[in-house]
Design an enzyme around this catalytic site. Structure first.
Site, PDB file in Angstrom:
ATOM      1  N   GLU A 223       0.824  -1.214   0.000  1.00 48.52           N
ATOM      2  CA  GLU A 223       0.000   0.000   0.000  1.00 48.52           C
ATOM      3  C   GLU A 223       0.856   1.262   0.000  1.00 48.52           C
ATOM      4  OE1 GLU A 223      -3.018  -0.031  -0.609  1.00 48.52           O
ATOM      5  OE2 GLU A 223      -3.910  -1.889   0.122  1.00 48.52           O
ATOM      6  N   ARG A 227       0.786   3.832  -3.296  1.00 45.07           N
ATOM      7  CA  ARG A 227       0.115   5.119  -3.051  1.00 45.07           C
ATOM      8  C   ARG A 227       1.109   6.250  -2.795  1.00 45.07           C
ATOM      9  NH1 ARG A 227      -5.700   3.768  -0.267  1.00 45.07           N
ATOM     10  NH2 ARG A 227      -5.642   1.508  -0.497  1.00 45.07           N
ATOM     11  N   ASP A 367      -5.129  -9.983  -8.327  1.00 42.69           N
ATOM     12  CA  ASP A 367      -5.355  -9.095  -9.471  1.00 42.69           C
ATOM     13  C   ASP A 367      -4.118  -8.489 -10.114  1.00 42.69           C
ATOM     14  OD1 ASP A 367      -4.945  -7.617  -7.175  1.00 42.69           O
ATOM     15  OD2 ASP A 367      -6.761  -6.408  -7.351  1.00 42.69           O
ATOM     16  N   GLU A 536     -11.837   0.535 -10.717  1.00 39.23           N
ATOM     17  CA  GLU A 536     -11.436  -0.428 -11.749  1.00 39.23           C
ATOM     18  C   GLU A 536     -12.270  -0.356 -13.026  1.00 39.23           C
ATOM     19  OE1 GLU A 536      -9.674  -1.351  -8.043  1.00 39.23           O
ATOM     20  OE2 GLU A 536     -11.831  -1.290  -8.491  1.00 39.23           O
ATOM     21  N   THR A 623      -0.677   0.618 -10.384  1.00 43.40           N
ATOM     22  CA  THR A 623      -1.993   0.100 -10.008  1.00 43.40           C
ATOM     23  C   THR A 623      -2.791   1.083  -9.162  1.00 43.40           C
ATOM     24  OG1 THR A 623      -3.096  -1.966  -9.320  1.00 43.40           O
ATOM     25  CG2 THR A 623      -1.388  -1.066  -7.844  1.00 43.40           C
TER      26      THR A 623
END
Length: 637
Positions: A223, A227, A367, A536, A623
């Site tokens: 994360e 980010r 994913d 998404e 992502t």
């Protein structure tokens, strides 16, 4: 004149003159030429009776013409008024009927040649394009306004915290306390040109982020990388670093973003160096640069394989290869592990370096492994074919496996979806699909054309059969993902959906929109009905619009945005996730995830923007929607 022109009912001369061949002739000229120059004259006038009849005919017709008043002119006749023509000459609409009879009828307008018709059609087309452009500029502005509204709520009630609780109006640190919303939203503000937010966010980062990095405790490697590290690296490029785009002159100098990114990455590297295998630990203690495995000892496959874009780019701009070396060891190691037609389980052990369990899915924990296989390869640009072809090969094999083992169609209406194998390749198929899986549509399209338009790829013969199959699946999945929104009462998708198949059905669990064609295809269980403002679907709509240029993807995106505006907007500032998308009004969950500003609104803005803004053949998005330049491409501001 060419043979192709011989079939035309006119010549170029006719057009340049005044279309003489189609000019009206007066009644008397017609009568005279017909009666007195034809056989009628020779036969009818040869006897006295014929002469009398001819005279009677002439006087009868003249009488009718003189006494007849056309309905079209009757009102103006009574008014006796006139109007001016284009040359300011008075044209009388009153007067004698004889005057009307003798007045020369107007000519037909010249008939246009095919070339002239084409010019007019082209002008009309250009006008339509301008109108359509204005519509999307206005919609782009609406998304920009939504971003400013979300940001205003965050700065009012939660500035410095990771996330906003918009209903209860306070902040919460759920991602380690690094002001994640600020860093995640910064490049969105740069792309949108919201200079006041760029300035405010940049100022906070300059004053507080480095201090937080050196003092904070535990953070999640994945994360924090996607980010915070990703946000800093993107801001570096978009503010002009490495001769980047320089979308803004506000905030710190690019070098500050780079130095902060290096400080953070140096601490995150401990997750790699502390592990006995190439698979990193999942958690890092920032203030002392130590790392440890998650509770239970396992790491998510997607998390350990979704760090490479960020660490590769940091090595490229810092000149220090250590970041890329450590991150790429993960993918090199996974290459050697056994797979099921390219598909992998969702857990992996840092202690053994082996996959754990048999659960195969493209939703949570699986994913972005597949996403980064193709994106890390694309990131290398002209150098991608040197020593990273294994990534493209792994991606290609995995997509074949997806089509063969995970893709099915719902009944009764045949929505294409990607299910799961919770008990491995020999176990039963589950028709469950996370909203997270909707990333796959955009990834498939990107992998097929490598970021250029489908039209150009087809023209240059760059698509093989595999690419075309993947493009078809991409469009089919995008349709399904959109219908996951349209099938609910709110027009917003649930976190998870199940699909009605010949082997699976549950009644009474539809999305609430009874008018939807697919209300019987999609099943939404009570525990799965929440919406987290996820990106998404709009991410894939953005990629598919750029690649196919089909405007329906923009229209679908606009419908989704309108639903966000209607049901998730909080008047005092910010947007809230929802508990149940199948009921109206939906109960608000009181959380605005950082990715709503970092991803969802960014992708919507780019969907409505001109395709030259962050083009897909020059940038690759991590992502978390932070764009990094593809190696070897020139990105002008």
């Amino acid at each position: 004149m060419s043979s192709s022109n011989k079939c035309l009912p006119y010549t170029t001369k006719d057009v340049h003159y005044d279309n003489a061949k189609f000019r009206h002739r007066s009644f008397f000229k017609v009568f005279y030429q017909t009666f007195f120059t034809s056989n009628v004259k020779r036969t009818s006038l040869s006897c006295s009776t014929g002469k009398i009849l001819a005279l009677l005919l002439i006087f009868g017709i003249a009488y009718l013409m003189l006494t007849h008043t056309s309905p079209a002119n009757s009102v103006t006749d009574r008014l006796g008024k006139g109007v001016k023509n284009s040359k300011d000459n008075l044209v009388s609409y009153g007067g004698s009927r004889l005057g009307k009879l003798l007045r020369k009828p107007p000519r037909l307008p010249p008939r246009l040649s095919p070339d002239q018709k084409g010019f007019n059609n082209s002008s009309s087309h250009e006008s339509d394009k301008l109108n359509a452009g204005s519509k999307w500029i206005a919609r782009q502005q609406s998304v920009k306004d939504a971003f400013v509204h979300a940001w205003s709520g965050y700065t009012k009630y939660a500035k410095g915290y990771d996330e906003l609780m918009p209903v209860s109006q306070h902040g919460v640190d759920g991602l380690g306390g690094l002001g994640a919303t600020i860093v995640d939203a910064l490049d969105t503000a740069m792309i949108m040109g919201v200079d006041e937010v760029v300035s405010e966010a940049g100022s906070w980062i300059e004053k507080h982020l480095l201090d937080s990095i050196t003092k904070k405790g535990q953070v999640n490697l994945f994360e924090t990388t996607i980010r915070v590290l990703g946000g800093l690296l993107s801001a570096y490029h978009l503010s002009g670093g490495e001769q980047g785009m320089k979308l803004t002159h506000r905030g710190p100098k690019p070098t500050f973003y780079l130095e902060t990114a290096k400080n953070l990455a140096d601490r995150l590297l401990s997750a790699f160096t502390s592990s006995p295998t190439p698979i990193p630990f999942s958690d890092v203690i920032l203030h002392d640069s130590t790392a440890h495995p998650a509770s239970g000892g396992l790491s998510s496959t997607s998390e350990v394989s979704t760090l490479q874009l960020e660490f590769n780019y940091l090595s490229a701009i810092s000149g220090d290869p250590k970041y890329s070396v450590e991150a790429m060891k993960v993918l090199e190691h996974i290459k050697t592990l056994p797979k099921v037609e390219g598909l992998v389980p969702i857990y992996i052990s840092p202690q053994t370096g082996e996959f754990s369990g048999e659960n195969i899915r493209l939703g949570s924990r699986g994913d972005s492994y597949y996403e980064y296989l193709i994106k890390v390869w694309l990131q290398q640009g002209t150098a991608r074919d040197n020593n990273l072809t294994y990534l493209y090969d792994m991606y290609t094999e995995a997509m074949k496996g997806v089509r063969h083992r995970l893709v099915q169609k719902s009944i009764p209406n045949g929505l294409v979806f990607v299910g799961e194998l919770p008990y491995g390749s020999e176990g039963a198929f589950s028709p469950k699909m996370d909203h997270l899986v909707c990333f796959l549509s955009g990834t498939l399209a990107l992998g097929a054309t490598k970021g250029i338009t489908k039209e150009k790829a087809m023209k240059d013969n760059l698509l093989n059969f595999e690419d075309l199959e993947n493009l078809k699946l991409a469009e089919d999945l995008a349709k399904t993902c959109f219908e996951m929104y349209a099938v609910t009462s709110t027009g917003l998708a649930p976190e998870i959906a199940y699909f009605h198949t010949k082997d699976f059905s549950e009644g009474g669990l539809d999305g609430g929109n009874k008018s939807s064609e697919y209300v019987k295809d999609i099943i939404i269980k009570p525990a799965d009905r929440h919406n987290l403002l996820r990106p998404e679907t709009v991410e894939s709509l953005f990629v598919l619009y750029r690649i196919t240029e089909d405007p329906k993807y923009r229209e679908w995106g606009w419908q989704i945005f309108e639903a966000f505006e209607k049901y998730t907007k909080v008047d005092t500032g910010g947007y809230s996730s929802l508990d149940d998308v199948t009921t109206i009004p939906p109960h608000r969950r009181d959380k605005m995830e950082t990715f709503f500003l970092g991803e969802t609104l960014k992708y919507l803005y780019l969907l409505f923007a001109d395709s030259s803004l962050i083009p897909l053949d020059k940038f690759v998005f991590n992502t978390e929607a932070h764009p990094f330049p593809i190696k070897g491409t020139k990105n002008d501001s």
